[in-house]
Scaffold this motif. Sequence first.
Motif, PDB file in Angstrom:
ATOM      1  N   GLY A   1      -5.508  -8.448  -0.019  1.00  0.00           N
ATOM      2  CA  GLY A   1      -6.308  -8.361  -1.224  1.00  0.00           C
ATOM      3  C   GLY A   1      -5.530  -7.892  -2.436  1.00  0.00           C
ATOM      4  O   GLY A   1      -4.329  -7.620  -2.387  1.00  0.00           O
ATOM      5  N   ARG A   2      -6.233  -7.759  -3.545  1.00  0.00           N
ATOM      6  CA  ARG A   2      -5.649  -7.378  -4.825  1.00  0.00           C
ATOM      7  C   ARG A   2      -5.348  -5.884  -4.874  1.00  0.00           C
ATOM      8  O   ARG A   2      -6.075  -5.068  -4.302  1.00  0.00           O
ATOM      9  CB  ARG A   2      -6.620  -7.757  -5.955  1.00  0.00           C
ATOM     10  CG  ARG A   2      -6.133  -7.442  -7.364  1.00  0.00           C
ATOM     11  CD  ARG A   2      -7.199  -7.857  -8.380  1.00  0.00           C
ATOM     12  NE  ARG A   2      -8.431  -7.109  -8.183  1.00  0.00           N
ATOM     13  CZ  ARG A   2      -8.657  -5.901  -8.705  1.00  0.00           C
ATOM     14  NH1 ARG A   2      -7.733  -5.300  -9.438  1.00  0.00           N
ATOM     15  NH2 ARG A   2      -9.819  -5.293  -8.489  1.00  0.00           N
ATOM     16  N   ARG A   3      -4.265  -5.525  -5.556  1.00  0.00           N
ATOM     17  CA  ARG A   3      -3.929  -4.110  -5.749  1.00  0.00           C
ATOM     18  C   ARG A   3      -5.027  -3.420  -6.549  1.00  0.00           C
ATOM     19  O   ARG A   3      -5.423  -3.893  -7.614  1.00  0.00           O
ATOM     20  CB  ARG A   3      -2.590  -3.980  -6.481  1.00  0.00           C
ATOM     21  CG  ARG A   3      -2.225  -2.556  -6.861  1.00  0.00           C
ATOM     22  CD  ARG A   3      -0.843  -2.470  -7.446  1.00  0.00           C
ATOM     23  NE  ARG A   3       0.162  -2.662  -6.405  1.00  0.00           N
ATOM     24  CZ  ARG A   3       0.637  -1.692  -5.633  1.00  0.00           C
ATOM     25  NH1 ARG A   3       0.187  -0.454  -5.799  1.00  0.00           N
ATOM     26  NH2 ARG A   3       1.528  -1.935  -4.706  1.00  0.00           N
ATOM     27  N   GLN A   4      -5.499  -2.309  -6.050  1.00  0.00           N
ATOM     28  CA  GLN A   4      -6.600  -1.585  -6.679  1.00  0.00           C
ATOM     29  C   GLN A   4      -6.036  -0.591  -7.688  1.00  0.00           C
ATOM     30  O   GLN A   4      -5.919   0.607  -7.427  1.00  0.00           O
ATOM     31  CB  GLN A   4      -7.431  -0.872  -5.612  1.00  0.00           C
ATOM     32  CG  GLN A   4      -8.036  -1.818  -4.583  1.00  0.00           C
ATOM     33  CD  GLN A   4      -8.775  -1.088  -3.481  1.00  0.00           C
ATOM     34  OE1 GLN A   4      -9.067   0.092  -3.600  1.00  0.00           O
ATOM     35  NE2 GLN A   4      -9.077  -1.788  -2.405  1.00  0.00           N
ATOM     36  N   SER A   5      -5.684  -1.119  -8.847  1.00  0.00           N
ATOM     37  CA  SER A   5      -5.056  -0.283  -9.871  1.00  0.00           C
ATOM     38  C   SER A   5      -5.983   0.803 -10.405  1.00  0.00           C
ATOM     39  O   SER A   5      -5.532   1.782 -10.997  1.00  0.00           O
ATOM     40  CB  SER A   5      -4.564  -1.157 -11.036  1.00  0.00           C
ATOM     41  OG  SER A   5      -5.633  -1.911 -11.578  1.00  0.00           O
ATOM     42  N   GLU A   6      -7.286   0.617 -10.178  1.00  0.00           N
ATOM     43  CA  GLU A   6      -8.217   1.643 -10.654  1.00  0.00           C
ATOM     44  C   GLU A   6      -8.259   2.857  -9.739  1.00  0.00           C
ATOM     45  O   GLU A   6      -8.749   3.920 -10.124  1.00  0.00           O
ATOM     46  CB  GLU A   6      -9.624   1.051 -10.794  1.00  0.00           C
ATOM     47  CG  GLU A   6     -10.308   0.668  -9.476  1.00  0.00           C
ATOM     48  CD  GLU A   6      -9.852  -0.695  -8.959  1.00  0.00           C
ATOM     49  OE1 GLU A   6     -10.380  -1.118  -7.918  1.00  0.00           O
ATOM     50  OE2 GLU A   6      -8.994  -1.314  -9.595  1.00  0.00           O
ATOM     51  N   ALA A   7      -7.744   2.724  -8.521  1.00  0.00           N
ATOM     52  CA  ALA A   7      -7.723   3.855  -7.594  1.00  0.00           C
ATOM     53  C   ALA A   7      -6.604   4.809  -7.983  1.00  0.00           C
ATOM     54  O   ALA A   7      -5.475   4.397  -8.262  1.00  0.00           O
ATOM     55  CB  ALA A   7      -7.536   3.366  -6.162  1.00  0.00           C
ATOM     56  N   ALA A   8      -6.892   6.104  -7.981  1.00  0.00           N
ATOM     57  CA  ALA A   8      -5.931   7.101  -8.460  1.00  0.00           C
ATOM     58  C   ALA A   8      -4.644   7.088  -7.655  1.00  0.00           C
ATOM     59  O   ALA A   8      -3.539   7.135  -8.212  1.00  0.00           O
ATOM     60  CB  ALA A   8      -6.566   8.492  -8.425  1.00  0.00           C
ATOM     61  N   THR A   9      -4.754   7.024  -6.328  1.00  0.00           N
ATOM     62  CA  THR A   9      -3.556   7.130  -5.497  1.00  0.00           C
ATOM     63  C   THR A   9      -2.613   5.944  -5.684  1.00  0.00           C
ATOM     64  O   THR A   9      -1.425   6.051  -5.374  1.00  0.00           O
ATOM     65  CB  THR A   9      -3.931   7.230  -4.007  1.00  0.00           C
ATOM     66  OG1 THR A   9      -4.706   6.081  -3.626  1.00  0.00           O
ATOM     67  CG2 THR A   9      -4.716   8.493  -3.734  1.00  0.00           C
ATOM     68  N   TYR A  10      -3.118   4.822  -6.173  1.00  0.00           N
ATOM     69  CA  TYR A  10      -2.251   3.667  -6.431  1.00  0.00           C
ATOM     70  C   TYR A  10      -1.363   3.887  -7.652  1.00  0.00           C
ATOM     71  O   TYR A  10      -0.375   3.185  -7.843  1.00  0.00           O
ATOM     72  CB  TYR A  10      -3.093   2.408  -6.635  1.00  0.00           C
ATOM     73  CG  TYR A  10      -3.470   1.702  -5.359  1.00  0.00           C
ATOM     74  CD1 TYR A  10      -2.662   0.695  -4.835  1.00  0.00           C
ATOM     75  CD2 TYR A  10      -4.626   2.030  -4.664  1.00  0.00           C
ATOM     76  CE1 TYR A  10      -2.999   0.043  -3.660  1.00  0.00           C
ATOM     77  CE2 TYR A  10      -4.976   1.376  -3.499  1.00  0.00           C
ATOM     78  CZ  TYR A  10      -4.168   0.383  -2.997  1.00  0.00           C
ATOM     79  OH  TYR A  10      -4.505  -0.260  -1.826  1.00  0.00           O
ATOM     80  N   MET A  11      -1.719   4.847  -8.499  1.00  0.00           N
ATOM     81  CA  MET A  11      -0.971   5.102  -9.724  1.00  0.00           C
ATOM     82  C   MET A  11      -0.068   6.328  -9.619  1.00  0.00           C
ATOM     83  O   MET A  11       0.639   6.663 -10.562  1.00  0.00           O
ATOM     84  CB  MET A  11      -1.945   5.286 -10.903  1.00  0.00           C
ATOM     85  CG  MET A  11      -2.853   4.093 -11.150  1.00  0.00           C
ATOM     86  SD  MET A  11      -1.915   2.570 -11.444  1.00  0.00           S
ATOM     87  CE  MET A  11      -1.112   2.989 -12.987  1.00  0.00           C
ATOM     88  N   TRP A  12      -0.088   6.994  -8.489  1.00  0.00           N
ATOM     89  CA  TRP A  12       0.739   8.187  -8.334  1.00  0.00           C
ATOM     90  C   TRP A  12       2.153   7.810  -7.902  1.00  0.00           C
ATOM     91  O   TRP A  12       2.335   6.947  -7.037  1.00  0.00           O
ATOM     92  CB  TRP A  12       0.144   9.123  -7.293  1.00  0.00           C
ATOM     93  CG  TRP A  12      -1.155   9.750  -7.726  1.00  0.00           C
ATOM     94  CD1 TRP A  12      -1.703   9.736  -8.965  1.00  0.00           C
ATOM     95  CD2 TRP A  12      -2.063  10.469  -6.888  1.00  0.00           C
ATOM     96  NE1 TRP A  12      -2.902  10.401  -8.973  1.00  0.00           N
ATOM     97  CE2 TRP A  12      -3.147  10.870  -7.702  1.00  0.00           C
ATOM     98  CE3 TRP A  12      -2.068  10.815  -5.545  1.00  0.00           C
ATOM     99  CZ2 TRP A  12      -4.209  11.601  -7.203  1.00  0.00           C
ATOM    100  CZ3 TRP A  12      -3.133  11.546  -5.045  1.00  0.00           C
ATOM    101  CH2 TRP A  12      -4.196  11.942  -5.874  1.00  0.00           C
TER     102      TRP A  12
ATOM    103  N   PHE B   1       0.838  -1.205   0.000  1.00  0.00           N
ATOM    104  CA  PHE B   1       0.000   0.000   0.000  1.00  0.00           C
ATOM    105  C   PHE B   1       0.870   1.252   0.000  1.00  0.00           C
ATOM    106  O   PHE B   1       0.547   2.247  -0.650  1.00  0.00           O
ATOM    107  CB  PHE B   1      -0.913  -0.034   1.231  1.00  0.00           C
ATOM    108  CG  PHE B   1      -1.826   1.154   1.342  1.00  0.00           C
ATOM    109  CD1 PHE B   1      -2.973   1.237   0.572  1.00  0.00           C
ATOM    110  CD2 PHE B   1      -1.536   2.195   2.219  1.00  0.00           C
ATOM    111  CE1 PHE B   1      -3.824   2.337   0.675  1.00  0.00           C
ATOM    112  CE2 PHE B   1      -2.372   3.295   2.331  1.00  0.00           C
ATOM    113  CZ  PHE B   1      -3.522   3.366   1.547  1.00  0.00           C
ATOM    114  N   ALA B   2       1.952   1.220   0.764  1.00  0.00           N
ATOM    115  CA  ALA B   2       2.881   2.352   0.841  1.00  0.00           C
ATOM    116  C   ALA B   2       4.210   1.841   1.407  1.00  0.00           C
ATOM    117  O   ALA B   2       4.242   0.833   2.123  1.00  0.00           O
ATOM    118  CB  ALA B   2       2.312   3.463   1.723  1.00  0.00           C
ATOM    119  N   PRO B   3       5.330   2.501   1.116  1.00  0.00           N
ATOM    120  CA  PRO B   3       5.440   3.688   0.273  1.00  0.00           C
ATOM    121  C   PRO B   3       5.500   3.385  -1.214  1.00  0.00           C
ATOM    122  O   PRO B   3       5.352   4.288  -2.032  1.00  0.00           O
ATOM    123  CB  PRO B   3       6.758   4.302   0.744  1.00  0.00           C
ATOM    124  CG  PRO B   3       7.598   3.129   1.125  1.00  0.00           C
ATOM    125  CD  PRO B   3       6.634   2.132   1.740  1.00  0.00           C
ATOM    126  N   CYS B   4       5.737   2.118  -1.584  1.00  0.00           N
ATOM    127  CA  CYS B   4       5.955   1.763  -2.988  1.00  0.00           C
ATOM    128  C   CYS B   4       4.635   1.800  -3.768  1.00  0.00           C
ATOM    129  O   CYS B   4       3.638   1.251  -3.306  1.00  0.00           O
ATOM    130  CB  CYS B   4       6.560   0.370  -3.108  1.00  0.00           C
ATOM    131  SG  CYS B   4       7.801  -0.024  -1.852  1.00  0.00           S
TER     132      CYS B   4
END
Length: 358
Positions: free
Chosen positions: A240-251, A189-192
């Motif tokens: 759970g699965r990485r939520q690639s659709e969430a904006a903060t996961y792509m920043w 989830f963080a920091p990566c």
Amino acid sequence: MQLRKQVYHWKSIEYTAYKGFLYMVGKMDHDYAALLRCLNEIRSRIPEFTPRTVFDYGSGVGSVIWGVNSVWKRGVQEYYCVDRSGEMNTLARLLLQDGEDNKEMQVSGVHFRQFHPSTKHQFDLTVSAFSLFEFPNRSERLAAVKNLWDMTGEFMILVENGSIAGFKLIQEAREYILGLGDSNDGHVFAPCPHDSKCPKLSWTKSSVCNFEVTYQRLQLSSNTTISDKARFSYVILRKGRRQSEAATYMWPRLVKRSSKPRNHTPCTMCCPDGTIKSVVITASKHSKDLYKCSRYCHLGDLLPVKMSQQKEEGHTDRIHDNINNVDQSEGTESGEESDTDRDHSASGLYPQDSLSPS
């Protein structure tokens, strides 16, 4: 040489009441500041999440209790705190009772134990802060991390000192947990912003991924406020699965402190593709909002942009020399690229709708 001898002959500290008091005076404020930064990472990105149950492994003087209570106030129903030192547990309890043994604790639902509960118990949030060094070898350390992960319902936080050794311990635990199962079992989830191997490990042996936070030292006898900086390495793993659709996961996340010259902002960022890229943001090449946002971002912050590779015909500019093809729309990688195409590619920054600093 003297430092190497001390580290080589290091052994776990047996905390007596006196040593526990020294730890409280000398390091509790440091630990609290680092933990607060990690906890706020979850609250700011998942505001709807409130842990009902918290498990603190190696609870010490109770920094996690104070931090969680500060972030989520009265939402937590149970704190299960484990520390093998009974004297440390007593000190942590007395801190919650304002030093009076018969007084009710300021935070409700707190339980102190000296032994690990069954892994059948599930906790919304599990934490191990500055405790991994206490294990005598790698196998016992990873066994404890595995038990902690098995009891995790949503988030697991691991924090260590921001030294080379502390960073390696965090990476060891991170890679171990990610290697236990497929991507549906858990993710970083963080920091990566990715689940790949830390790109800083391929740099020099002294390269570390650490962050810092400024805090006020505990005042004992003086009215003078003394500020200090806590440098730490951490990882927050989520089930759970990485939520690639969430904006903060792509920043991307800023992973290097840099000066901020006039009219441009150099940014070194860890990106979702598992690489580190250096870019220079200016108001003329990018939007004024993005430039202003970059001026307010600091080491460890997420930069609300998307990084994508775009072909540049006739240009061989390095990523940190120039950024072109800035678009206000959603950016995606355009097709397959050959090795020659990659040599002529540059990164594009795609501002999101919200450009407020993290």
